[in-house]
Design a protein around this motif. Structure first.
Motif, PDB file in Angstrom:
ATOM      1  N   THR A 148      35.967  24.365  25.227  1.00  0.00           N
ATOM      2  CA  THR A 148      37.278  24.167  25.849  1.00  0.00           C
ATOM      3  C   THR A 148      37.472  22.699  26.209  1.00  0.00           C
ATOM      4  O   THR A 148      38.517  22.103  25.925  1.00  0.00           O
ATOM      5  CB  THR A 148      37.415  25.046  27.102  1.00  0.00           C
ATOM      6  N   LEU A 151      38.015  20.384  23.043  1.00  0.00           N
ATOM      7  CA  LEU A 151      39.378  20.294  22.505  1.00  0.00           C
ATOM      8  C   LEU A 151      40.298  19.549  23.462  1.00  0.00           C
ATOM      9  O   LEU A 151      41.178  18.794  23.037  1.00  0.00           O
ATOM     10  CB  LEU A 151      39.909  21.698  22.225  1.00  0.00           C
ATOM     11  N   ALA A 152      40.072  19.730  24.767  1.00  0.00           N
ATOM     12  CA  ALA A 152      40.900  19.019  25.747  1.00  0.00           C
ATOM     13  C   ALA A 152      40.644  17.516  25.681  1.00  0.00           C
ATOM     14  O   ALA A 152      41.583  16.709  25.713  1.00  0.00           O
ATOM     15  CB  ALA A 152      40.616  19.552  27.154  1.00  0.00           C
ATOM     16  N   TYR A 153      39.386  17.121  25.582  1.00  0.00           N
ATOM     17  CA  TYR A 153      39.055  15.703  25.495  1.00  0.00           C
ATOM     18  C   TYR A 153      39.564  15.093  24.186  1.00  0.00           C
ATOM     19  O   TYR A 153      39.968  13.920  24.152  1.00  0.00           O
ATOM     20  CB  TYR A 153      37.548  15.509  25.608  1.00  0.00           C
ATOM     21  N   ALA A 154      39.529  15.876  23.116  1.00  0.00           N
ATOM     22  CA  ALA A 154      40.042  15.370  21.839  1.00  0.00           C
ATOM     23  C   ALA A 154      41.532  15.060  21.956  1.00  0.00           C
ATOM     24  O   ALA A 154      42.008  14.036  21.451  1.00  0.00           O
ATOM     25  CB  ALA A 154      39.793  16.390  20.738  1.00  0.00           C
ATOM     26  N   ARG A 155      42.250  15.909  22.642  1.00  0.00           N
ATOM     27  CA  ARG A 155      43.692  15.648  22.835  1.00  0.00           C
ATOM     28  C   ARG A 155      43.902  14.420  23.711  1.00  0.00           C
ATOM     29  O   ARG A 155      44.840  13.648  23.504  1.00  0.00           O
ATOM     30  CB  ARG A 155      44.361  16.882  23.451  1.00  0.00           C
ATOM     31  N   ASP A 156      43.020  14.234  24.702  1.00  0.00           N
ATOM     32  CA  ASP A 156      43.136  13.070  25.581  1.00  0.00           C
ATOM     33  C   ASP A 156      42.868  11.767  24.826  1.00  0.00           C
ATOM     34  O   ASP A 156      43.612  10.792  24.965  1.00  0.00           O
ATOM     35  CB  ASP A 156      42.158  13.197  26.748  1.00  0.00           C
ATOM     36  N   GLY A 158      42.829  11.394  21.447  1.00  0.00           N
ATOM     37  CA  GLY A 158      43.655  11.285  20.249  1.00  0.00           C
ATOM     38  C   GLY A 158      42.798  11.070  19.010  1.00  0.00           C
ATOM     39  O   GLY A 158      41.645  10.643  19.082  1.00  0.00           O
ATOM     40  N   TYR A 159      43.381  11.398  17.874  1.00  0.00           N
ATOM     41  CA  TYR A 159      42.688  11.208  16.590  1.00  0.00           C
ATOM     42  C   TYR A 159      43.170   9.929  15.919  1.00  0.00           C
ATOM     43  O   TYR A 159      44.317   9.538  16.105  1.00  0.00           O
ATOM     44  CB  TYR A 159      42.948  12.411  15.678  1.00  0.00           C
ATOM     45  N   ASN A 185      40.848  14.782  12.508  1.00  0.00           N
ATOM     46  CA  ASN A 185      41.723  15.855  12.983  1.00  0.00           C
ATOM     47  C   ASN A 185      40.886  16.986  13.572  1.00  0.00           C
ATOM     48  O   ASN A 185      39.646  16.975  13.491  1.00  0.00           O
ATOM     49  CB  ASN A 185      42.618  16.379  11.841  1.00  0.00           C
ATOM     50  N   GLU A 186      41.559  17.982  14.136  1.00  0.00           N
ATOM     51  CA  GLU A 186      40.859  19.070  14.813  1.00  0.00           C
ATOM     52  C   GLU A 186      40.034  19.911  13.851  1.00  0.00           C
ATOM     53  O   GLU A 186      38.950  20.384  14.201  1.00  0.00           O
ATOM     54  CB  GLU A 186      41.866  19.952  15.545  1.00  0.00           C
ATOM     55  N   GLU A 205      36.563   6.893  22.105  1.00  0.00           N
ATOM     56  CA  GLU A 205      37.785   6.278  21.593  1.00  0.00           C
ATOM     57  C   GLU A 205      37.517   5.514  20.302  1.00  0.00           C
ATOM     58  O   GLU A 205      36.517   4.804  20.184  1.00  0.00           O
ATOM     59  CB  GLU A 205      38.332   5.324  22.656  1.00  0.00           C
TER      60      GLU A 205
END
Length: 401
Positions: A148, A151-156, A158-159, A185-186, A205
């Motif tokens: 969980t 995925l939250a950190y990935a959104r924070d 960014g790709y 990407n995800e 980052e």
């Protein structure tokens, strides 16, 4: 140099093609130091070097209990028969030597580094905390505790984003990635993580290559973090492309970066050899620390002083009670890892749709493998490299089952 005290190149886990280990062997061996090495088998590049006093076939995996590894080192110390300077050639050996220095002191001479510090610095999350505490710039990063958070950190962040194995022993015990990896990407992220519920990774980052420069600092620090030798260089290429180990670099002056690296080591009390990777971010004008390796770096032979002192010789001199000659760094030197640099240059040019640059090193270049006074390691490496390429090319043709 008084070379009566021998040296042992210490390693944990399989890495027979470690050119940093070979560089240390040649550097000390050419100075007359009796150098011993832990090797996977009798035919690794290090094992066939003319500068080697003796080889110990100790094929460790990194899965052993620390007490087993310490017992093995003590046996090697007794075999050598006198106190020996231990040279860590990977993060795992650096952690082992620091955390068990008291038990090893009977046979080994070690820098007085705080016992928990190498593990903290080799940990990507530990390094992030050190940077935060001492106000050293570093890329934004997170260490997810579960999927969980992943995925939250990935959104924070960014790709694209960068994935790294989190701890020193993770890469040999249960690596999530084989090297620093850029995820776009995800779907790529989840494919790499697989079914793991608690992925041991650092998410970092991504700084675009167009906005960045890669720099390196190699140091030797004495007691209480006093910098005794500091070198700076510019990283030209790496393998894998733009995310792996250095394949070509220049020794270049960067006084500001040298001060930044030395001051960090002084503040945290780091003692020993270190290899630091920095990324200069043109977007904010900051040098950001991305890796702190508490051991010799694979490309450390790029760096020498005018007196011919590199970080390994500086450590040996200091730990054996000898004076380290004072001299400025020699600039303009180049370091090249032949076949990997050719691959890196070719693939990078293909991806950028341009003509590959010239890859032939100029006269006086320090080569990772080839040396006219010590030719057999290059031969051994060529055989192993050819075998690796052959296995990868034929893998799709092999039967599965």
């Amino acid at each position: 140099m008084n070379h009566d005290v021998p040296a042992l190149l210490v390693k944990v886990g399989p890495s027979p093609q470690n050119h940093g280990c070979l560089g240390a062997l040649r550097s000390l061996g050419r100075a007359g130091v009796p150098v011993y090495a832990m090797v996977e088998d009798r035919f690794t590049p290090c094992a066939v070097s003319r500068h080697l006093a003796d080889r110990f076939v100790v094929p460790t995996t990194g899965l052993e209990e620390p007490r087993t590894l310490v017992s093995a080192l003590l046996r090697l110390g007794r075999t050598i028969g006198r106190r020996t300077v231990a040279v860590p050639t990977d993060d795992e050996s650096a952690v082992l030597l620091a955390e068990h220095a008291e038990a090893l002191a009977e046979w080994f001479v070690l820098p007085p580094v705080p016992s928990a510090l190498p593990r903290a610095l080799a940990s990507k999350e530990g390094l992030r905390r050190v940077c935060t505490e001492h106000h050293v710039p570093t890329p934004r990063a997170h260490a997810p505790a579960d999927r969980t958070q992943l995925l939250a950190y990935a959104r924070d962040l960014g790709y694209p984003l960068v994935l790294k194995n989190l701890e020193a022993y993770t890469r040999v015990r249960s690596p999530v990635v084989t090297h620093t990896t850029v995820v776009h990407n995800e779907d790529e992220l989840l494919a790499l993580i697989g079914p793991r519920e608690t992925p041991s990774v650092l998410m970092q980052e991504y700084i675009p290559p167009a906005d960045a420069e890669d720099w390196i600092t190699h140091l030797y620090c004495g007691a209480r973090g006093a910098p005794r030798a500091v070198f700076t260089g510019y990283k030209v290429r790496s393998w894998p492309v733009r995310s792996g180990a250095t394949t070509r670099a220049w020794a270049r002056p960067n006084p500001g970066l040298a001060r930044l690296a030395a001051e960090l080591c002084r503040r945290i009390g780091y003692s020993g050899v270190a290899d630091l990777d920095w990324r200069f971010d043109r977007r904010d004008g900051l040098y950001k620390l991305v890796d702190f390796n508490p051991r010799i770096g694979a490309q450390f032979r790029l760096f020498e002083s005018g007196q011919g002192v590199d970080v390994v010789r500086a450590m040996y001199l200091d730990l054996t009670g000898q004076q380290i000659p004072r001299a400025e760094q020699t600039y303009g030197r180049m370091f090249v890892v032949g076949q990997l640099d050719l691959l890196s240059a070719t693939i990078d040019a293909w991806q950028e749709r341009r003509v590959p640059p010239a890859v032939l090193p100029r006269r006086g270049t320090e080569r990772a493998w080839l040396s006219w006074d010590d030719p057999w390691p290059a031969v051994a490496e060529s055989v192993r490299f050819g075998g690796t390429v052959g296995r990868r090319l034929t893998k799709p043709l092999r039967p599965h089952g």
